[in-house]
Design an enzyme around this catalytic site. Structure first.
Site, PDB file in Angstrom:
ATOM      1  N   SER A 193     -55.618  44.446 -24.448  1.00 31.59           N
ATOM      2  CA  SER A 193     -56.424  44.668 -23.242  1.00 31.59           C
ATOM      3  C   SER A 193     -55.546  44.982 -22.042  1.00 31.59           C
ATOM      4  O   SER A 193     -55.969  45.656 -21.118  1.00 31.59           O
ATOM      5  CB  SER A 193     -57.201  43.400 -22.864  1.00 31.59           C
ATOM      6  OG  SER A 193     -57.983  42.958 -23.898  1.00 31.59           O
ATOM      7  N   GLU A 244     -62.303  52.123 -26.022  1.00 23.59           N
ATOM      8  CA  GLU A 244     -61.372  52.953 -25.245  1.00 23.59           C
ATOM      9  C   GLU A 244     -60.233  53.370 -26.173  1.00 23.59           C
ATOM     10  O   GLU A 244     -59.716  52.555 -26.937  1.00 23.59           O
ATOM     11  CB  GLU A 244     -60.846  52.163 -24.041  1.00 23.59           C
ATOM     12  CG  GLU A 244     -61.943  51.901 -23.014  1.00 23.59           C
ATOM     13  CD  GLU A 244     -61.520  51.006 -21.861  1.00 23.59           C
ATOM     14  OE1 GLU A 244     -62.144  51.090 -20.806  1.00 23.59           O
ATOM     15  OE2 GLU A 244     -60.572  50.200 -22.029  1.00 23.59           O
ATOM     16  N   HIS A 283     -59.267  50.057 -28.010  1.00 21.14           N
ATOM     17  CA  HIS A 283     -59.649  48.856 -27.247  1.00 21.14           C
ATOM     18  C   HIS A 283     -61.140  48.601 -27.400  1.00 21.14           C
ATOM     19  O   HIS A 283     -61.975  49.242 -26.761  1.00 21.14           O
ATOM     20  CB  HIS A 283     -59.272  49.020 -25.765  1.00 21.14           C
ATOM     21  CG  HIS A 283     -59.546  47.801 -24.952  1.00 21.14           C
ATOM     22  ND1 HIS A 283     -60.127  47.836 -23.709  1.00 21.14           N
ATOM     23  CD2 HIS A 283     -59.326  46.488 -25.213  1.00 21.14           C
ATOM     24  CE1 HIS A 283     -60.250  46.600 -23.251  1.00 21.14           C
ATOM     25  NE2 HIS A 283     -59.772  45.772 -24.142  1.00 21.14           N
ATOM     26  N   ASN A 298     -61.750  47.789 -17.380  1.00 19.99           N
ATOM     27  CA  ASN A 298     -61.188  46.633 -16.678  1.00 19.99           C
ATOM     28  C   ASN A 298     -60.610  47.018 -15.319  1.00 19.99           C
ATOM     29  O   ASN A 298     -60.487  46.183 -14.436  1.00 19.99           O
ATOM     30  CB  ASN A 298     -60.131  45.932 -17.535  1.00 19.99           C
ATOM     31  CG  ASN A 298     -60.782  45.155 -18.670  1.00 19.99           C
ATOM     32  OD1 ASN A 298     -61.968  44.851 -18.617  1.00 19.99           O
ATOM     33  ND2 ASN A 298     -60.021  44.857 -19.698  1.00 19.99           N
TER      34      ASN A 298
HETATM   35  N1  LIG Z   1     -61.385  38.263 -26.378  1.00 19.64           N
HETATM   36  C1  LIG Z   1     -61.739  39.391 -25.787  1.00 19.64           C
HETATM   37  O1  LIG Z   1     -62.754  39.479 -25.091  1.00 19.64           O
HETATM   38  C2  LIG Z   1     -60.910  40.630 -26.004  1.00 19.64           C
HETATM   39  C3  LIG Z   1     -61.472  41.898 -25.740  1.00 19.64           C
HETATM   40  C4  LIG Z   1     -60.714  43.051 -25.998  1.00 19.64           C
HETATM   41  C5  LIG Z   1     -59.422  42.929 -26.476  1.00 19.64           C
HETATM   42  N2  LIG Z   1     -58.881  41.695 -26.699  1.00 19.64           N
HETATM   43  C6  LIG Z   1     -57.520  41.632 -27.240  1.00 19.64           C
HETATM   44  O2  LIG Z   1     -57.605  41.378 -28.638  1.00 19.64           O
HETATM   45  C7  LIG Z   1     -56.491  40.605 -29.072  1.00 19.64           C
HETATM   46  C8  LIG Z   1     -56.979  39.344 -29.749  1.00 19.64           C
HETATM   47  O3  LIG Z   1     -57.790  38.604 -28.870  1.00 19.64           O
HETATM   48  P1  LIG Z   1     -58.747  37.435 -29.404  1.00 19.64           P
HETATM   49  O4  LIG Z   1     -59.558  37.011 -28.218  1.00 19.64           O
HETATM   50  O5  LIG Z   1     -59.443  37.839 -30.644  1.00 19.64           O
HETATM   51  O6  LIG Z   1     -57.656  36.290 -29.746  1.00 19.64           O
HETATM   52  P2  LIG Z   1     -57.825  34.977 -30.635  1.00 19.64           P
HETATM   53  O7  LIG Z   1     -56.898  33.979 -30.049  1.00 19.64           O
HETATM   54  O8  LIG Z   1     -59.276  34.629 -30.819  1.00 19.64           O
HETATM   55  O9  LIG Z   1     -57.276  35.413 -32.086  1.00 19.64           O
HETATM   56  C9  LIG Z   1     -55.951  35.800 -32.326  1.00 19.64           C
HETATM   57  C10 LIG Z   1     -55.664  35.611 -33.812  1.00 19.64           C
HETATM   58  O10 LIG Z   1     -54.398  36.191 -34.084  1.00 19.64           O
HETATM   59  C11 LIG Z   1     -53.644  35.299 -34.884  1.00 19.64           C
HETATM   60  N3  LIG Z   1     -52.241  35.567 -34.586  1.00 19.64           N
HETATM   61  C12 LIG Z   1     -51.590  35.276 -33.417  1.00 19.64           C
HETATM   62  N4  LIG Z   1     -50.322  35.720 -33.482  1.00 19.64           N
HETATM   63  C13 LIG Z   1     -50.190  36.308 -34.703  1.00 19.64           C
HETATM   64  C14 LIG Z   1     -49.124  36.987 -35.351  1.00 19.64           C
HETATM   65  N5  LIG Z   1     -47.933  37.128 -34.756  1.00 19.64           N
HETATM   66  N6  LIG Z   1     -49.326  37.492 -36.593  1.00 19.64           N
HETATM   67  C15 LIG Z   1     -50.530  37.374 -37.190  1.00 19.64           C
HETATM   68  N7  LIG Z   1     -51.576  36.722 -36.627  1.00 19.64           N
HETATM   69  C16 LIG Z   1     -51.403  36.224 -35.405  1.00 19.64           C
HETATM   70  C17 LIG Z   1     -54.113  33.916 -34.505  1.00 19.64           C
HETATM   71  O11 LIG Z   1     -53.875  32.994 -35.570  1.00 19.64           O
HETATM   72  C18 LIG Z   1     -55.604  34.160 -34.253  1.00 19.64           C
HETATM   73  O12 LIG Z   1     -56.351  33.986 -35.439  1.00 19.64           O
HETATM   74  C19 LIG Z   1     -55.638  40.388 -27.825  1.00 19.64           C
HETATM   75  O13 LIG Z   1     -54.668  41.394 -27.758  1.00 19.64           O
HETATM   76  C20 LIG Z   1     -56.649  40.523 -26.688  1.00 19.64           C
HETATM   77  O14 LIG Z   1     -56.042  40.915 -25.475  1.00 19.64           O
HETATM   78  C21 LIG Z   1     -59.604  40.545 -26.490  1.00 19.64           C
END
Ligand SMILES: NC(=O)c1ccc[n+]([C@@H]2O[C@H](COP(=O)([O-])OP(=O)(O)OC[C@H]3O[C@@H](n4cnc5c(N)ncnc54)[C@H](O)[C@@H]3O)[C@@H](O)[C@H]2O)c1
Length: 374
Positions: A114, A147, A135, A185
């Site tokens: 993000s 995106e 994205h 964003n």
């Molecule tokens: N939550 C949102 O609203 C949102 C929206 C768009 C994009 N994002 C992006 O998506 C990504 C994930 O966000 P999320 O909210 O799903 O996070 P989250 O914390 O819910 O999940 C992350 C997962 O990744 C795993 N993980 C972490 N490091 C790791 C690694 N090195 N190797 C393998 N697995 C690993 C963790 O165990 C976890 O299961 C981020 O980059 C975030 O910026 C989030």
């Protein structure tokens, strides 16, 4: 049908996995954390259950979707056509992950970051040209917008594959440049920021929201902050402001910081700027509030447009789909008319305190944008 790899089985990774599995693809799932791997299929099943219960998804379709999911190690991603990461939002972690992934597969690669630069994530790779940004928005199975970020050297085949698989899965894929906040964003900031400016000038937040709702917005700026959390809104604004060299266009209004300090973060703490109170009637000068906020939205959109990599239609569509706006910033600007928008920005600049005057500086691309066809 393609083979899609998803690394990171949190809220986003699971949602994205469901999107491609629902489109009929085989989806290979990986995560560094054993409980995340072990519970992945059950969490997707739990997410689908309400749709099965109301008859929107037949049980056998759900079972077929779940049967297309398989948990693997990173080495098991070898047969993938496209690998998307949704791991922790940390540059070094994403770089290390893609280095490991590119060693085992020739797949196109995509990051769901993000706030990080796609170019920075790609920088350490042997084949940086294979990496694009996809994205997704939360919840990924529901939100239509994705995106799409490519870099100057991106391999056209990798880009075309990532785009077409995502479009075939039902998403609206909007191209944008690799700039902080991408489209939504970033272009959303004035919606909150100008509402906070009005509040600091003594306006009631409920009335500001009521004015925007009366103009067709599903939620007012303060209702949106209360929904997502004032702490999340503050962190997003701070991150964008830092990435944009401290520009006053992303000014942190003290009212937002104070709200976070008080702990009145919104729905999750039971009290926010307006939550849980019902909105009042729209005030008599609602049109002036709407003009001010929409002028700032259009100016920010024009600033992004001028940087290249996106189109007016793309920006408008992104805000309609990503934030449920009733119309995008360029369409809003055209409804008011070029002259009304430019006059409003000049008025705001003249009235602003010295340090905030540059916040209202008219982007040179704004006037022409409001006159040319969308
Ligand atoms: N939550 C949102 O609203 C949102 C929206 C768009 C994009 N994002 C992006 O998506 C990504 C994930 O966000 P999320 O909210 O799903 O996070 P989250 O914390 O819910 O999940 C992350 C997962 O990744 C795993 N993980 C972490 N490091 C790791 C690694 N090195 N190797 C393998 N697995 C690993 C963790 O165990 C976890 O299961 C981020 O980059 C975030 O910026 C989030």
């Amino acid at each position: 049908m393609a083979v899609i790899g998803i690394v990171g089985l949190g809220v986003m990774g699971l949602g994205i996995a469901q999107v491609y599995a629902a489109a009929g693809h085989e989806v290979l799932l990986a995560d560094a954390y054993a409980p995340a791997r072990e519970t992945a299929a059950q969490r997707i099943r739990d997410g689908l259950a309400p749709r099965v219960a109301v008859g929107k998804l037949p049980v056998d379709a759900m079972e077929a979707l779940l049967a297309r999911l398989k948990v693997v190690k990173i080495s098991g991603l070898a047969p993938c056509d496209l690998v998307i990461e949704a791991i922790a939002e940390k540059l070094e972690a994403k770089q290390a992950l893609f280095a490991a992934v590119e060693a085992v597969t020739d797949a196109a690669l995509a990051t769901n970051t993000s706030s990080l630069s796609v170019a920075a994530i790609a920088a350490g790779l042997k084949r940086p040209d294979r990496l694009v940004g996809l994205h997704f928005f939360n919840p990924a199975p529901v939100m239509k917008l994705v995106e799409f970020i490519t870099l100057p050297g991106t391999d056209p085949q990798a880009a075309a594959l990532a785009r077409s698989l995502t479009e075939q899965a039902g998403k609206v894929v909007i191209a944008c440049a690799d700039t902080p906040g991408f489209i939504v964003n970033r272009c959303a900031r004035p919606y909150y920021g100008e509402a906070l400016a009005l509040m600091e000038e003594g306006r009631n937040p409920g009335e500001i929201d009521a004015a925007m709702v009366a103009a067709g917005y599903r939620l007012g700026p303060f209702q949106l902050i209360d929904l997502v959390g004032a702490d999340i809104n503050l962190a997003a604004t701070e991150s964008l402001q830092a990435a944009m060299g401290g520009s006053p266009r992303y000014h942190i209004f003290p009212a937002l910081r104070a709200q976070v300090t008080r702990g009145d973060l919104g729905r999750k703490t039971g009290r926010g700027f307006v939550y849980p109170d019902p909105l009042p009637e729209a005030p008599a000068d609602a049109a002036a509030i709407v003009l001010r906020i929409e002028a700032m939205l259009a100016n920010e959109a024009a600033t992004l447009l001028a940087e290249g990599g996106s189109t007016m239609t793309g920006i408008d569509t992104a805000l309609e789909l990503g934030l449920n706006f009733p119309r995008g910033p360029f369409e809003s600007g055209r409804r008011h008319g070029r002259s009304a928008i430019l006059t409003e920005l000049l008025r705001l600049e003249a009235a602003a305190p010295g340090d905030l005057k540059p916040r209202y500086a008219i982007c040179p691309a704004l006037g022409p944008a409001l006159q040319s066809p969308l």
